[in-house]
Write an enzyme that holds these catalytic residues in place. Structure first.
Site, PDB file in Angstrom:
ATOM      1  N   LYS A 171      22.934  37.434  22.806  1.00  0.00           N
ATOM      2  CA  LYS A 171      22.801  36.591  24.006  1.00  0.00           C
ATOM      3  C   LYS A 171      22.186  37.477  25.080  1.00  0.00           C
ATOM      4  O   LYS A 171      22.872  38.278  25.717  1.00  0.00           O
ATOM      5  CB  LYS A 171      24.190  36.112  24.435  1.00  0.00           C
ATOM      6  CG  LYS A 171      24.235  34.805  25.196  1.00  0.00           C
ATOM      7  CD  LYS A 171      23.407  34.747  26.445  1.00  0.00           C
ATOM      8  CE  LYS A 171      24.082  35.322  27.656  1.00  0.00           C
ATOM      9  NZ  LYS A 171      23.224  35.284  28.860  1.00  0.00           N
ATOM     10  N   GLU A 246      30.813  48.226  28.027  1.00  0.00           N
ATOM     11  CA  GLU A 246      30.114  49.230  28.849  1.00  0.00           C
ATOM     12  C   GLU A 246      29.917  48.597  30.215  1.00  0.00           C
ATOM     13  O   GLU A 246      29.114  47.683  30.370  1.00  0.00           O
ATOM     14  CB  GLU A 246      28.787  49.587  28.161  1.00  0.00           C
ATOM     15  CG  GLU A 246      28.293  50.943  28.590  1.00  0.00           C
ATOM     16  CD  GLU A 246      27.495  50.848  29.859  1.00  0.00           C
ATOM     17  OE1 GLU A 246      28.117  50.914  30.939  1.00  0.00           O
ATOM     18  OE2 GLU A 246      26.277  50.691  29.766  1.00  0.00           O
ATOM     19  N   CYS A 280      23.357  51.640  34.834  1.00  0.00           N
ATOM     20  CA  CYS A 280      24.809  51.896  34.797  1.00  0.00           C
ATOM     21  C   CYS A 280      25.092  53.372  35.001  1.00  0.00           C
ATOM     22  O   CYS A 280      26.113  53.744  35.559  1.00  0.00           O
ATOM     23  CB  CYS A 280      25.399  51.397  33.491  1.00  0.00           C
ATOM     24  SG  CYS A 280      24.498  51.932  32.049  1.00  0.00           S
ATOM     25  N   GLU A 379      30.230  50.169  42.574  1.00  0.00           N
ATOM     26  CA  GLU A 379      28.909  50.249  41.979  1.00  0.00           C
ATOM     27  C   GLU A 379      27.969  49.340  42.783  1.00  0.00           C
ATOM     28  O   GLU A 379      28.111  48.117  42.749  1.00  0.00           O
ATOM     29  CB  GLU A 379      28.962  49.788  40.521  1.00  0.00           C
ATOM     30  CG  GLU A 379      27.625  49.921  39.828  1.00  0.00           C
ATOM     31  CD  GLU A 379      27.704  49.607  38.336  1.00  0.00           C
ATOM     32  OE1 GLU A 379      28.205  48.527  37.980  1.00  0.00           O
ATOM     33  OE2 GLU A 379      27.243  50.445  37.541  1.00  0.00           O
TER      34      GLU A 379
HETATM   35  P1  NDP Z   1      27.168  40.013  34.357  1.00  0.00           P
HETATM   36  O1  NDP Z   1      28.283  40.872  33.917  1.00  0.00           O
HETATM   37  O2  NDP Z   1      27.445  38.655  34.866  1.00  0.00           O
HETATM   38  O3  NDP Z   1      26.102  39.792  33.157  1.00  0.00           O
HETATM   39  C1  NDP Z   1      25.982  40.585  32.016  1.00  0.00           C
HETATM   40  C2  NDP Z   1      25.779  39.699  30.784  1.00  0.00           C
HETATM   41  O4  NDP Z   1      26.953  38.913  30.559  1.00  0.00           O
HETATM   42  C3  NDP Z   1      24.641  38.701  30.919  1.00  0.00           C
HETATM   43  O5  NDP Z   1      24.026  38.498  29.650  1.00  0.00           O
HETATM   44  C4  NDP Z   1      25.372  37.444  31.337  1.00  0.00           C
HETATM   45  O6  NDP Z   1      24.622  36.293  31.070  1.00  0.00           O
HETATM   46  C5  NDP Z   1      26.608  37.536  30.480  1.00  0.00           C
HETATM   47  N1  NDP Z   1      27.738  36.730  30.928  1.00  0.00           N
HETATM   48  C6  NDP Z   1      27.979  36.229  32.164  1.00  0.00           C
HETATM   49  N2  NDP Z   1      29.145  35.530  32.168  1.00  0.00           N
HETATM   50  C7  NDP Z   1      29.651  35.593  30.913  1.00  0.00           C
HETATM   51  C8  NDP Z   1      30.846  35.101  30.285  1.00  0.00           C
HETATM   52  N3  NDP Z   1      31.730  34.372  30.950  1.00  0.00           N
HETATM   53  N4  NDP Z   1      31.050  35.395  28.994  1.00  0.00           N
HETATM   54  C9  NDP Z   1      30.177  36.146  28.296  1.00  0.00           C
HETATM   55  N5  NDP Z   1      29.027  36.625  28.836  1.00  0.00           N
HETATM   56  C10 NDP Z   1      28.773  36.368  30.121  1.00  0.00           C
HETATM   57  O7  NDP Z   1      26.315  40.829  35.399  1.00  0.00           O
HETATM   58  P2  NDP Z   1      25.443  40.236  36.615  1.00  0.00           P
HETATM   59  O8  NDP Z   1      24.154  39.873  36.042  1.00  0.00           O
HETATM   60  O9  NDP Z   1      26.142  39.135  37.332  1.00  0.00           O
HETATM   61  O10 NDP Z   1      25.364  41.483  37.581  1.00  0.00           O
HETATM   62  C11 NDP Z   1      26.413  41.687  38.545  1.00  0.00           C
HETATM   63  C12 NDP Z   1      26.792  43.135  38.657  1.00  0.00           C
HETATM   64  O11 NDP Z   1      27.227  43.627  37.389  1.00  0.00           O
HETATM   65  C13 NDP Z   1      25.665  44.075  39.033  1.00  0.00           C
HETATM   66  O12 NDP Z   1      25.401  44.080  40.390  1.00  0.00           O
HETATM   67  C14 NDP Z   1      26.190  45.387  38.497  1.00  0.00           C
HETATM   68  O13 NDP Z   1      27.092  45.967  39.408  1.00  0.00           O
HETATM   69  C15 NDP Z   1      26.918  44.989  37.237  1.00  0.00           C
HETATM   70  N6  NDP Z   1      26.048  45.181  36.055  1.00  0.00           N
HETATM   71  C16 NDP Z   1      26.241  46.292  35.315  1.00  0.00           C
HETATM   72  C17 NDP Z   1      25.405  46.543  34.247  1.00  0.00           C
HETATM   73  C18 NDP Z   1      25.577  47.765  33.418  1.00  0.00           C
HETATM   74  O14 NDP Z   1      24.611  48.233  32.828  1.00  0.00           O
HETATM   75  N7  NDP Z   1      26.782  48.284  33.286  1.00  0.00           N
HETATM   76  C19 NDP Z   1      24.292  45.660  33.902  1.00  0.00           C
HETATM   77  C20 NDP Z   1      24.206  44.482  34.725  1.00  0.00           C
HETATM   78  C21 NDP Z   1      25.061  44.282  35.762  1.00  0.00           C
HETATM   79  P3  NDP Z   1      23.686  35.620  32.208  1.00  0.00           P
HETATM   80  O15 NDP Z   1      23.060  36.718  32.976  1.00  0.00           O
HETATM   81  O16 NDP Z   1      22.733  34.838  31.413  1.00  0.00           O
HETATM   82  O17 NDP Z   1      24.578  34.775  33.038  1.00  0.00           O
END
Ligand code: NDP
Length: 477
Positions: A171, A246, A280, A379
């Protein structure tokens, strides 16, 4: 809108709904993807189960490795088309996007070469017994990846799972699904059997949630926010399914008075500016020994003030951030710190002629930042560096460990004893000593402690995470 890749076929989402794809560089829609539902997740799980029971499940490790190797080579062959696609989708500079595609290829090369070298063990036991430990695939594995490094993350999570013979369901983030869809065409061309890779696009709270809660999966990996990671762990727990999380970090760069600054300064700046700070492992905290604090800060500020922000095509140091929410979030941290009176030490600048609708923020260093400030603890996920003075080694370690996170750290000193002592005392999954590595390094086991998550990806250790053991106990008299 056939953007669901399930069982080797392209399908339109059952509901027929689509989601716009927006370029962060200009805020304009340039494509659409399908909005999947729980229905497509059911289809993907069924296709993956069928693949495990069929050609993919029966394939030997050498042949699996060959297919992964072919995928890696095809990705490399297509770097000139994949890199601009990734750059447009994410907004990152073209050179970075190109590097991401090369790393994607490298994951398939590395794990393709490793596939037939996963040996079991023979365990000494009682007289008359022969005991073997076999390593087996988990079955159907679920992979949820974020938008910051879509191509790299895809390689990081799928390549070891496929090398072990799992059937996978990906996904991608709804903001950045295009490289995953292009990748599926490459996997087909390389001869990956139907159902070994399935991709369902759509919203996280819809398809992501349906996937992690599905009773037909045997494992899940997730990279993203703490909030959603917690939800993934809860959803998988219901079906007693293992997950690897992660969840980001607040990684410290610890600079002692005797550090080689000519080497350290450019790396410190790059480690927070790379990918617009949306990494990250971004080095988002700069810890400086007090007696050289002013000097080090001045040198970092000078380098930082030369940072330029631009579109992918301008190929400067830093691109836009991902979406309007991300811009609001990062700008919110900057505005709040300014309003509190935390000094701005340096700012980068926008390149000429940036499109008005793009999601650009100015890279900024704040110092000294109070140790309990949100900038010191949370973060930001943007190009914002928080700097702090420390008094001695013990204070540096306390400051480095003083957040909820524990993903990565760097120590800069010419004192070999101190280098090792501090590296061992810092709570992190990876510690770099007189160097730094945010991303890349497919050979290096990677993952966090504390709220940065659990489990390990990258390196050979990922093959252990994505497999299970079976112990055969044979009494032969
Ligand atoms: P999310 O944690 O929402 O998204 C990460 C992934 O999880 C995306 O594929 C998202 O899908 C999916 N997702 C969202 N909701 C669900 C759920 N209920 N069940 C399963 N999967 C789900 O990150 P955001 O995009 O909202 O970013 C917000 C913050 O998260 C950032 O500002 C940052 O601080 C952190 N982040 C950290 C990352 C890292 O590398 N550790 C990477 C990205 C974000 P979709 O986007 O399609 O909704």
């Amino acid at each position: 809108m056939e953007t669901m890749f399930i069982g080797g076929k392209w399908l339109a989402p059952q509901g027929g709904e689509t989601i716009p794809v927006i370029a962060p560089a200009d805020g304009l829609e340039f494509d659409r993807i399908g909005r999947g539902t729980a229905h497509e997740i059911d289809l993907a799980v069924a296709a993956a189960r069928k693949a495990r029971a069929g050609a993919w499940g029966r394939m030997n490790a050498t042949e699996r490795g060959r297919i992964l190797g072919r995928i890696g080579q095809l990705v490399l062959d297509r770097v000139d088309t994949l890199a601009p696609l990734e750059a447009r989708d994410t907004g990152k500079p073209m050179t970075t996007a190109r590097n991401d595609i090369i790393v994607l290829a490298r994951y398939f090369e590395f794990y393709g070469n490793a596939a037939d070298k996963v040996h079991g063990e023979v365990i000494p036991f009682l007289d008359g017994y022969a005991v073997q430990l076999l390593r087996e695939p988990l079955g159907v594995t679920a992979h949820i990846i974020p938008w910051n490094y879509p191509a790299q993350m895809l390689g990081r999570t799928l390549a070891p799972a496929l090398a072990m013979g799992n059937a996978t369901i990906l996904k991608p983030a709804e903001d950045t699904s295009l490289s995953a869809l292009a990748f599926a065409r490459i996997a087909l061309e390389a001869g990956l059997p139907d159902g070994a890779l399935n991709i369902v696009t759509g919203y996280g709270h819809e398809v992501g949630a349906a996937l992690t809660a599905h009773p037909g999966i045997n494992f899940a990996t997730f990279t993203g926010s703490n909030e959603v990671g917690t939800m993934v762990q809860q959803a998988t727990a219901v079906n007693v399914v293992k997950c690897v999380l992660e969840l980001g970090g607040k990684s410290p760069q610890i600079v002692f008075a005797d550090a080689d600054l000519d080497r350290a300064v450019p790396i410190i700046v790059k480690a927070i500016v790379q990918n617009a700070g949306q990494t990250c492992t971004a080095g988002s905290r700069l810890l400086i020994e007090r007696k050289v604090y002013d000097d080090v800060l001045a040198r970092v500020a000078e380098a930082f003030s030369k940072v330029r922000v631009g579109t992918p095509e301008m190929d400067l140091d830093c691109g836009p951030v991902m979406n309007p929410e991300q811009k609001k979030r990062v700008q919110g941290y900057i505005d709040a710190a300014k309003a509190e009176g935390i000094p701005v030490v340096a700012e980068g600048a926008f390149g000429d002629g940036l499109p008005a609708g793009g999601y650009y923020v100015k890279p900024t260093i704040f110092a000294p930042v109070p140790r309990d400030n949100p900038l010191a603890q949370q973060e930001v996920f943007g190009p914002v560096l928080a700097a702090f003075p420390f008094d001695d080694e013990a204070d540096a370690i306390a400051l480095a460990n003083g957040t909820d996170y524990g993903l990565l750290a760097a120590v800069w000193t010419e004192n070999a004893g101190r280098l090792t002592r501090v590296a061992k005392a810092v709570q992190a999954g990876q510690v770099f000593m007189n160097c730094y590595g945010a991303g890349g390094g497919v050979e290096l086991p990677f993952g966090g402690t504390k709220r940065s998550g659990h489990g390990r990806e990258k390196g050979l250790i990922a093959l252990e995470e994505m497999s299970s053991t079976k112990t055969l106990v044979h009494y032969h008299g």
